[in-house]
Enzyme design. Sequence first.
Site, PDB file in Angstrom:
ATOM      1  N   GLY A  96       0.783  -1.237   0.000  1.00 39.88           N
ATOM      2  CA  GLY A  96       0.000   0.000   0.000  1.00 39.88           C
ATOM      3  C   GLY A  96       0.811   1.282   0.000  1.00 39.88           C
ATOM      4  CG  ASP A 106      -1.077   1.737   3.321  1.00 37.80           C
ATOM      5  OD1 ASP A 106      -0.760   1.327   4.460  1.00 37.80           O
ATOM      6  OD2 ASP A 106      -1.707   1.037   2.504  1.00 37.80           O
ATOM      7  CG  ASP A 124      -7.254   0.412  10.818  1.00 33.67           C
ATOM      8  OD1 ASP A 124      -7.998   1.186  11.437  1.00 33.67           O
ATOM      9  OD2 ASP A 124      -7.688  -0.634  10.297  1.00 33.67           O
ATOM     10  CE  LYS A 140      -8.846   3.314   7.760  1.00 35.60           C
ATOM     11  NZ  LYS A 140      -9.472   1.982   7.543  1.00 35.60           N
ATOM     12  CG  PHE A 170     -11.747  -0.522   3.316  1.00 30.46           C
ATOM     13  CD1 PHE A 170     -11.173  -1.243   4.362  1.00 30.46           C
ATOM     14  CD2 PHE A 170     -11.223  -0.679   2.033  1.00 30.46           C
ATOM     15  CE1 PHE A 170     -10.112  -2.112   4.139  1.00 30.46           C
ATOM     16  CE2 PHE A 170     -10.157  -1.542   1.804  1.00 30.46           C
ATOM     17  CZ  PHE A 170      -9.608  -2.263   2.853  1.00 30.46           C
ATOM     18  CG  ASP A 200      -5.209  -3.642  -1.576  1.00 33.75           C
ATOM     19  OD1 ASP A 200      -4.750  -3.159  -0.519  1.00 33.75           O
ATOM     20  OD2 ASP A 200      -5.513  -4.847  -1.685  1.00 33.75           O
ATOM     21  NE  ARG A 215      -2.193  -3.154  -4.447  1.00 33.74           N
ATOM     22  CZ  ARG A 215      -2.108  -3.294  -3.121  1.00 33.74           C
ATOM     23  NH1 ARG A 215      -1.938  -2.240  -2.361  1.00 33.74           N
ATOM     24  NH2 ARG A 215      -2.221  -4.484  -2.569  1.00 33.74           N
TER      25      ARG A 215
HETATM   26  P1  IMP Z   1      -3.284  -2.009  11.233  1.00 34.74           P
HETATM   27  O1  IMP Z   1      -2.340  -3.121  11.560  1.00 34.74           O
HETATM   28  O2  IMP Z   1      -4.698  -2.320  11.653  1.00 34.74           O
HETATM   29  O3  IMP Z   1      -2.830  -0.654  11.722  1.00 34.74           O
HETATM   30  O4  IMP Z   1      -3.409  -1.984   9.684  1.00 34.74           O
HETATM   31  C1  IMP Z   1      -2.518  -1.349   8.911  1.00 34.74           C
HETATM   32  C2  IMP Z   1      -2.530  -1.943   7.530  1.00 34.74           C
HETATM   33  O5  IMP Z   1      -3.821  -2.344   7.135  1.00 34.74           O
HETATM   34  C3  IMP Z   1      -2.083  -0.879   6.561  1.00 34.74           C
HETATM   35  O6  IMP Z   1      -0.737  -1.125   6.223  1.00 34.74           O
HETATM   36  C4  IMP Z   1      -2.974  -1.091   5.377  1.00 34.74           C
HETATM   37  O7  IMP Z   1      -2.292  -1.884   4.437  1.00 34.74           O
HETATM   38  C5  IMP Z   1      -4.151  -1.866   5.872  1.00 34.74           C
HETATM   39  N1  IMP Z   1      -5.339  -1.000   5.970  1.00 34.74           N
HETATM   40  C6  IMP Z   1      -5.839  -0.401   7.074  1.00 34.74           C
HETATM   41  N2  IMP Z   1      -6.914   0.335   6.787  1.00 34.74           N
HETATM   42  C7  IMP Z   1      -7.092   0.214   5.450  1.00 34.74           C
HETATM   43  C8  IMP Z   1      -8.044   0.781   4.531  1.00 34.74           C
HETATM   44  O8  IMP Z   1      -8.951   1.562   4.879  1.00 34.74           O
HETATM   45  N3  IMP Z   1      -7.886   0.440   3.226  1.00 34.74           N
HETATM   46  C9  IMP Z   1      -6.916  -0.419   2.790  1.00 34.74           C
HETATM   47  N4  IMP Z   1      -6.003  -0.939   3.608  1.00 34.74           N
HETATM   48  C10 IMP Z   1      -6.092  -0.644   4.933  1.00 34.74           C
HETATM   49 MG    MG Z   2      -0.305  -2.265   4.539  1.00 31.55          MG
END
Ligand code: IMP
Ligand code: MG
Length: 175
Positions: free
Chosen positions: A40, A99, A102, A130, A151, A158, A164
């Site tokens: 991403g 990217d 979350d 987020k 999302f 993606d 993408r």
């Molecule tokens: P985390 O581990 O929950 O912080 O997730 C981070 C990863 O999840 C990021 O590197 C993104 O690749 C993916 N991700 C989180 N939110 C989104 C979204 O809204 N769209 C697409 N990919 C996401």
């Molecule tokens: Mg990622």
Amino acid sequence: MAEVRLLFDERRIAGRVEALADAVAAGMGPDFTIVALLTGAFVFTADLARALGRRGARPRIEFVGIKSYGDATVSSGRPVLVGNLPPDLSGRRVLVVDDILDTGHALAFARDAVRAQGAGETRTCVLLDKRARREMPIEADFTGFTIEDGFVVGYGIDCAQDYRYLPYLGVLEDA
Ligand code: IMP
Ligand code: MG
């Protein structure tokens, strides 16, 4: 195909990337290694790297695969590295670039893996935060935009490998 609602257009993204590059160049100095998380972050990293270069920074650029989603739109919470970290991080200042921050599992995992590799000062940079969804105690050192839940796709990001190619950032309406 789901509808994509515009979140940030190309001009808005470009302006924010330039401002981020000012902060990163000031905070990291000219000599450091970017470790960017695939897939991403590839577009963001390409733009950020060139903005840094225009400011006289000379970052090495490495990518490492990290998977936390598969084809779902909900994080598994168990990230894994796909492939190896660069072998020569010992003592280097590192900027981990992703990217989206979350839940925080992916970035915390990648940052800790980089530190375990013997890197020196290790900072983090994300395009989108987020914040409301955080599960891990991690904040990025450099953040592009803080956004609501939803999302996000486009600008390298993606949904199940689609979208993408979009030059802007959008939110999937019925994800
Ligand atoms: P985390 O581990 O929950 O912080 O997730 C981070 C990863 O999840 C990021 O590197 C993104 O690749 C993916 N991700 C989180 N939110 C989104 C979204 O809204 N769209 C697409 N990919 C996401
Ligand atoms: Mg990622």
